[in-house]
Design a protein around this motif. Structure first.
Motif, PDB file in Angstrom:
ATOM      1  N   SER A  96      -0.444  -1.668   5.168  1.00 11.48           N
ATOM      2  CA  SER A  96      -1.173  -0.451   4.808  1.00 11.48           C
ATOM      3  C   SER A  96      -2.647  -0.466   4.312  1.00 11.48           C
ATOM      4  O   SER A  96      -2.854  -1.663   4.032  1.00 11.48           O
ATOM      5  CB  SER A  96      -0.227   0.198   3.511  1.00 11.48           C
ATOM      6  N   GLU A  97      -3.203   0.555   4.413  1.00  4.79           N
ATOM      7  CA  GLU A  97      -4.575   0.829   4.164  1.00  4.79           C
ATOM      8  C   GLU A  97      -4.663   0.440   2.710  1.00  4.79           C
ATOM      9  O   GLU A  97      -5.613  -0.515   2.397  1.00  4.79           O
ATOM     10  CB  GLU A  97      -4.914   2.175   4.058  1.00  4.79           C
ATOM     11  N   TYR A  98      -3.923   0.462   1.792  1.00  5.23           N
ATOM     12  CA  TYR A  98      -3.868  -0.023   0.423  1.00  5.23           C
ATOM     13  C   TYR A  98      -3.952  -1.327   0.231  1.00  5.23           C
ATOM     14  O   TYR A  98      -4.639  -2.088  -0.418  1.00  5.23           O
ATOM     15  CB  TYR A  98      -2.678   0.801  -0.605  1.00  5.23           C
ATOM     16  N   VAL A  99      -2.954  -2.029   0.949  1.00  2.00           N
ATOM     17  CA  VAL A  99      -2.844  -3.652   0.946  1.00  2.00           C
ATOM     18  C   VAL A  99      -4.112  -4.264   1.385  1.00  2.00           C
ATOM     19  O   VAL A  99      -4.635  -5.140   0.735  1.00  2.00           O
ATOM     20  CB  VAL A  99      -1.548  -3.800   1.686  1.00  2.00           C
ATOM     21  N   PHE A 100      -4.596  -3.766   2.492  1.00  2.00           N
ATOM     22  CA  PHE A 100      -5.953  -4.386   3.191  1.00  2.00           C
ATOM     23  C   PHE A 100      -7.080  -4.078   2.194  1.00  2.00           C
ATOM     24  O   PHE A 100      -8.014  -4.956   1.879  1.00  2.00           O
ATOM     25  CB  PHE A 100      -6.425  -3.793   4.437  1.00  2.00           C
ATOM     26  N   GLY A 101      -7.019  -3.083   1.412  1.00  2.00           N
ATOM     27  CA  GLY A 101      -8.084  -2.616   0.283  1.00  2.00           C
ATOM     28  C   GLY A 101      -7.773  -3.797  -0.934  1.00  2.00           C
ATOM     29  O   GLY A 101      -8.808  -4.424  -1.356  1.00  2.00           O
ATOM     30  N   LEU A 102      -6.489  -4.367  -1.027  1.00  2.00           N
ATOM     31  CA  LEU A 102      -6.439  -5.208  -2.158  1.00  2.00           C
ATOM     32  C   LEU A 102      -7.239  -6.810  -1.686  1.00  2.00           C
ATOM     33  O   LEU A 102      -7.732  -7.396  -2.543  1.00  2.00           O
ATOM     34  CB  LEU A 102      -4.957  -5.580  -2.422  1.00  2.00           C
ATOM     35  N   VAL A 103      -7.029  -6.972  -0.723  1.00  2.00           N
ATOM     36  CA  VAL A 103      -7.379  -8.156   0.160  1.00  2.00           C
ATOM     37  C   VAL A 103      -9.090  -8.212  -0.016  1.00  2.00           C
ATOM     38  O   VAL A 103      -9.565  -9.202  -0.609  1.00  2.00           O
ATOM     39  CB  VAL A 103      -6.799  -8.238   1.798  1.00  2.00           C
ATOM     40  N   VAL A 104      -9.583  -7.177   0.303  1.00  2.00           N
ATOM     41  CA  VAL A 104     -11.184  -7.038   0.294  1.00  2.00           C
ATOM     42  C   VAL A 104     -11.371  -7.088  -1.147  1.00  2.00           C
ATOM     43  O   VAL A 104     -12.373  -7.563  -1.663  1.00  2.00           O
ATOM     44  CB  VAL A 104     -11.527  -5.675   1.024  1.00  2.00           C
ATOM     45  N   LYS A 105     -10.624  -6.397  -1.890  1.00  2.00           N
ATOM     46  CA  LYS A 105     -11.089  -6.453  -3.608  1.00  2.00           C
ATOM     47  C   LYS A 105     -10.872  -7.663  -3.938  1.00  2.00           C
ATOM     48  O   LYS A 105     -11.909  -8.386  -4.893  1.00  2.00           O
ATOM     49  CB  LYS A 105     -10.117  -5.393  -4.150  1.00  2.00           C
ATOM     50  N   HIS A 106      -9.887  -8.663  -3.685  1.00  7.17           N
ATOM     51  CA  HIS A 106      -9.641  -9.851  -4.434  1.00  7.17           C
ATOM     52  C   HIS A 106      -9.756 -11.255  -3.667  1.00  7.17           C
ATOM     53  O   HIS A 106      -9.982 -12.245  -4.369  1.00  7.17           O
ATOM     54  CB  HIS A 106      -8.080 -10.001  -4.735  1.00  7.17           C
ATOM     55  N   ILE A 107     -10.066 -11.128  -2.439  1.00  7.42           N
ATOM     56  CA  ILE A 107     -10.355 -12.369  -1.602  1.00  7.42           C
ATOM     57  C   ILE A 107     -11.897 -12.298  -1.228  1.00  7.42           C
ATOM     58  O   ILE A 107     -12.339 -11.396  -0.178  1.00  7.42           O
ATOM     59  CB  ILE A 107      -9.420 -12.516  -0.534  1.00  7.42           C
ATOM     60  N   ALA A 146       3.987   5.437  -9.377  1.00  5.30           N
ATOM     61  CA  ALA A 146       4.200   4.061  -8.735  1.00  5.30           C
ATOM     62  C   ALA A 146       3.339   3.920  -7.539  1.00  5.30           C
ATOM     63  O   ALA A 146       2.746   4.729  -6.598  1.00  5.30           O
ATOM     64  CB  ALA A 146       5.700   3.968  -8.311  1.00  5.30           C
ATOM     65  N   GLN A 147       2.760   2.809  -7.193  1.00  6.42           N
ATOM     66  CA  GLN A 147       1.776   2.384  -6.160  1.00  6.42           C
ATOM     67  C   GLN A 147       2.627   1.652  -4.959  1.00  6.42           C
ATOM     68  O   GLN A 147       3.151   0.761  -5.409  1.00  6.42           O
ATOM     69  CB  GLN A 147       0.575   1.661  -6.436  1.00  6.42           C
ATOM     70  N   LEU A 148       2.700   2.204  -3.935  1.00  5.15           N
ATOM     71  CA  LEU A 148       3.612   1.506  -2.886  1.00  5.15           C
ATOM     72  C   LEU A 148       2.616   0.405  -2.304  1.00  5.15           C
ATOM     73  O   LEU A 148       1.393   0.548  -2.023  1.00  5.15           O
ATOM     74  CB  LEU A 148       4.078   2.486  -1.741  1.00  5.15           C
ATOM     75  N   VAL A 149       3.105  -0.730  -2.251  1.00  3.85           N
ATOM     76  CA  VAL A 149       2.427  -1.957  -1.674  1.00  3.85           C
ATOM     77  C   VAL A 149       3.054  -2.532  -0.523  1.00  3.85           C
ATOM     78  O   VAL A 149       4.077  -3.389  -0.405  1.00  3.85           O
ATOM     79  CB  VAL A 149       2.316  -3.004  -2.866  1.00  3.85           C
ATOM     80  N   ALA A 150       2.884  -1.842   0.714  1.00  4.93           N
ATOM     81  CA  ALA A 150       3.845  -2.226   2.038  1.00  4.93           C
ATOM     82  C   ALA A 150       3.182  -2.970   2.958  1.00  4.93           C
ATOM     83  O   ALA A 150       2.028  -2.641   3.385  1.00  4.93           O
ATOM     84  CB  ALA A 150       4.393  -1.073   2.345  1.00  4.93           C
ATOM     85  N   PHE A 151       3.619  -4.058   3.386  1.00  5.00           N
ATOM     86  CA  PHE A 151       3.502  -4.788   4.577  1.00  5.00           C
ATOM     87  C   PHE A 151       4.393  -5.462   5.094  1.00  5.00           C
ATOM     88  O   PHE A 151       5.488  -5.678   4.459  1.00  5.00           O
ATOM     89  CB  PHE A 151       1.960  -5.698   4.268  1.00  5.00           C
ATOM     90  N   GLY A 152       4.455  -5.938   6.205  1.00  3.83           N
ATOM     91  CA  GLY A 152       5.257  -6.978   6.797  1.00  3.83           C
ATOM     92  C   GLY A 152       5.412  -7.145   8.355  1.00  3.83           C
ATOM     93  O   GLY A 152       4.425  -6.946   9.024  1.00  3.83           O
ATOM     94  N   ASN A 202      11.227  -6.326   9.430  1.00  4.52           N
ATOM     95  CA  ASN A 202      11.181  -6.832   8.048  1.00  4.52           C
ATOM     96  C   ASN A 202      10.054  -6.358   7.319  1.00  4.52           C
ATOM     97  O   ASN A 202       8.875  -6.648   7.851  1.00  4.52           O
ATOM     98  CB  ASN A 202      11.318  -8.328   8.196  1.00  4.52           C
ATOM     99  N   LEU A 203      10.170  -5.499   6.235  1.00  8.48           N
ATOM    100  CA  LEU A 203       9.012  -5.101   5.701  1.00  8.48           C
ATOM    101  C   LEU A 203       9.045  -5.578   4.099  1.00  8.48           C
ATOM    102  O   LEU A 203      10.037  -5.624   3.564  1.00  8.48           O
ATOM    103  CB  LEU A 203       9.151  -3.426   5.456  1.00  8.48           C
ATOM    104  N   HIS A 204       7.854  -5.926   3.489  1.00  6.19           N
ATOM    105  CA  HIS A 204       7.840  -6.154   2.114  1.00  6.19           C
ATOM    106  C   HIS A 204       7.409  -4.726   1.444  1.00  6.19           C
ATOM    107  O   HIS A 204       6.211  -4.485   1.473  1.00  6.19           O
ATOM    108  CB  HIS A 204       6.580  -7.513   1.853  1.00  6.19           C
ATOM    109  N   TYR A 205       8.554  -4.026   1.202  1.00  3.38           N
ATOM    110  CA  TYR A 205       8.266  -2.906   0.477  1.00  3.38           C
ATOM    111  C   TYR A 205       8.157  -2.856  -0.827  1.00  3.38           C
ATOM    112  O   TYR A 205       9.257  -2.674  -1.648  1.00  3.38           O
ATOM    113  CB  TYR A 205       9.462  -1.719   0.846  1.00  3.38           C
ATOM    114  N   ASN A 206       7.182  -3.555  -1.382  1.00  2.00           N
ATOM    115  CA  ASN A 206       6.898  -3.645  -2.751  1.00  2.00           C
ATOM    116  C   ASN A 206       6.290  -2.323  -3.680  1.00  2.00           C
ATOM    117  O   ASN A 206       5.528  -1.471  -3.045  1.00  2.00           O
ATOM    118  CB  ASN A 206       5.886  -4.593  -2.930  1.00  2.00           C
ATOM    119  N   VAL A 207       6.735  -2.247  -4.690  1.00  2.00           N
ATOM    120  CA  VAL A 207       6.545  -1.102  -5.714  1.00  2.00           C
ATOM    121  C   VAL A 207       5.639  -1.573  -6.911  1.00  2.00           C
ATOM    122  O   VAL A 207       6.402  -2.396  -7.774  1.00  2.00           O
ATOM    123  CB  VAL A 207       7.643  -0.165  -5.867  1.00  2.00           C
ATOM    124  N   ALA A 208       4.497  -1.238  -7.256  1.00  2.00           N
ATOM    125  CA  ALA A 208       3.897  -1.471  -8.453  1.00  2.00           C
ATOM    126  C   ALA A 208       4.180  -0.306  -9.429  1.00  2.00           C
ATOM    127  O   ALA A 208       3.460   0.823  -9.150  1.00  2.00           O
ATOM    128  CB  ALA A 208       2.188  -1.703  -8.165  1.00  2.00           C
TER     129      ALA A 208
END
Ligand code: FAD
Ligand code: MLT
Ligand code: ZN
Length: 456
Positions: A253-264, A367-373, A379-385
């Motif tokens: 998801s867009e949000y998940v790639f955003g986390l990568v750019v933010k932290h890595i 809640a924030q959906l953190v989805a990738f997979g 198989n989805l990592h359908y994580n919820v913050a």
């Protein structure tokens, strides 16, 4: 008394009670559970594992097998009693033999996955299991969790990569079926009992692995899409073009790639415009990037994607995959989301996502959906913050698992059960299945000394 016996079996290099050495082994990769142990014991052979297990069985002391300790369900961590012994496979890390003409390789359980991949490449062969933790996870851990990763869409899970296995049972006996055959119907397929059983039925000490021909040049593309449903339709479209040459097909998801750019460090999105979802794919079509481009253009004309970039060389491909492989680390750095490692039939993924969205909006609107997979295999990592201050996510988890179950899916696709998901197993497996699992556990481990408190 028992500890002295164990130390004698492995010799001075094979054990530690030093709190400094032991620290990192007492907690799982995400820091969800913390346990304690009197000793970490590291044998170098199946014979030593056998002697250790026999001694522990006589004393009625539990053993927790530990590989790279990268598991996501705290399966390799002892409990808080201080009595469980960690048995590390780290020193059993030899590649015993490579048979290029038989497309097979014999390895010890403590071999790091990456070392196995490289040994295959060295003889112009390919070992198909690949996941972001491959630099530190061990093949024994991969097999014990029946790991998945990014290539399942083409090659299947860890289970499908195994021709033979050697394991030590709870009474210390060694069972070897280290054959390297593609065809073998002589009796029950015993090796499959140990694969995916997370160290609760036996300790895997070695395996004979299946190798493939090298897939040839890989072309990598990052594709922007408007909905996760388009990912499923795009996969069908591409399969009609490329048949089984799709090596990996990952949804982020867009949000998940955003986390990568933010932290890595040193990461950025290569596409100018943002999109709600992205697919990162590898195709093995002989390096014919013009063909890939033409097919993606036709997919765009069919409204299956809004933008795409094709890696021009291996450096660009590695940069794209670096973004994908860093997701777990970026997610951990942000905050611990509630993990849901689910799978549904690929054809029902869109329905799952639509109903999941409605369900979250109803239960936890903040809640924030953190989805990738690994969408290629469902198989989805359908994580919820959950919002800060939320105490208990059980309601959300149960609602998601119920939905998955209704759609014919699994609440545990590739990470296993460990201690974190144990309570859910009886709910989502039938009475008959649970009864048979218990029968197997009792038969193989009557004293309950192999990784108790995990799985069942
Ligand atoms: P450990 O964590 O040490 O152990 C896992 C379980 O297996 C425990 O129950 C342990 O007791 C048991 N075990 C370990 N070795 C043996 C043995 N020799 N005999 C019997 N039991 C044993 N998983 C996926 O499936 N797909 C992914 O894409 C994926 N990506 C990941 C990315 C990251 C960054 C991380 C940190 C983890 C990821 N995982 C993934 C989770 C994890 O399951 C895998 O990394 C791997 O399969 C675990 O191997 P390990 O050697 O670390 O096992
Ligand atoms: C992944 O696909 O990156 C792994 O399964 C790790 C995770 O789920 O965090
Ligand atoms: Zn995964």
């Amino acid at each position: 008394m028992l500890l002295e016996q164990l130390k004698d079996i492995v010799g001075p290099k094979g054990w530690t009670t030093d709190p400094g050495d032991i620290q990192s082994r007492l907690t799982d990769w995400r820091g969800m559970v913390r346990g304690t142990t009197p000793i970490v014991i590291s044998p170098v052979s199946a014979a030593e594992v056998s002697a250790l297990v026999r001694a522990c069985a006589d004393a009625g002391v539990a053993i927790v097998p530990q590989g790279g300790n990268t598991g996501m369900c705290a399966g390799a961590v002892p409990d808080a009693s201080g009595t469980q012994i960690i048995l590390s496979l780290a020193r059993m890390n030899a590649i015993r033999a490579v048979d290029a003409n038989n497309f097979s390789m014999e390895v010890e359980a403590g071999c790091i996955l990456e070392k196995i991949q490289n040994a295959a490449i060295a003889v112009d062969r390919y070992f198909a299991l690949s996941l972001s933790a491959e630099g530190s996870c061990q093949i024994g851990g991969n097999l014990s969790t029946n790991a998945g990763g990014i290539n399942v869409v083409r090659y299947g899970t860890a289970r499908a990569q195994v021709l033979g296995l050697e394991a030590v049972l709870a009474d210390g006996s060694i069972v070897s079926s280290m054959r390297s055959l593609r065809k073998d119907t002589a009796g029950y397929d015993l090796k499959q009992l140990f694969i995916g059983s997370e160290g609760t039925l036996g300790i895997i000490t070695a395996a004979t692995l299946k190798l493939y021909p090298q897939p040839g040049p890989i072309s990598t593309a990052l594709v922007a899409i408007n909905s996760a449903g388009d990912a499923v339709r795009l996969l069908s479209f591409l399969r009609a073009e490329f048949a089984d040459a799709i090596e990996a097909f990952e949804l982020v998801s867009e949000y998940v790639f955003g986390l990568v750019v933010k932290h890595i460090p040193d990461t950025e999105m290569p596409l100018e415009d943002t999109a709600p979802w992205y697919v990162l794919m590898d195709v093995a079509i002989g390096g014919n990037e013009e063909r890939l481009e033409a097919v993606l253009i036709r997919a765009a004309e069919a409204d299956l994607l809004s933008d795409a970039v094709i890696a021009k060389n291996s450096t660009e491909s590695e940069q794209l995959w670096h973004m994908r492989h860093a997701i777990a680390e970026a997610e951990r750095a942000e905050r611990k989301a509630q993990k849901h490692d689910i799978s549904v039939p690929v054809s029902r993924l869109e329905e799952f996502l639509q109903r999941g969205e409605a369900l979250l909006a109803d239960l936890v609107p903040d809640a924030q959906l953190v989805a990738f997979g690994h969408v290629g295999d469902g198989n989805l990592h359908y994580n919820v913050a959950l919002p800060e201050g939320s105490e208990d996510g059980t309601l959300v988890t149960t609602a998601i698992y119920d939905l998955v179950d209704e759609l014919g899916g699994s609440f545990s696709a590739e990470h296993g059960i460990g201690s974190l998901k144990r309570e859910y197993l009886p709910k989502y497996r039938s009475e008959g299945e649970i009864a048979l699992m218990r029968t197997l556990k009792r038969a193989l481990d009557p004293k309950n000394i192999l990784n108790p408190g995990k799985v069942i």
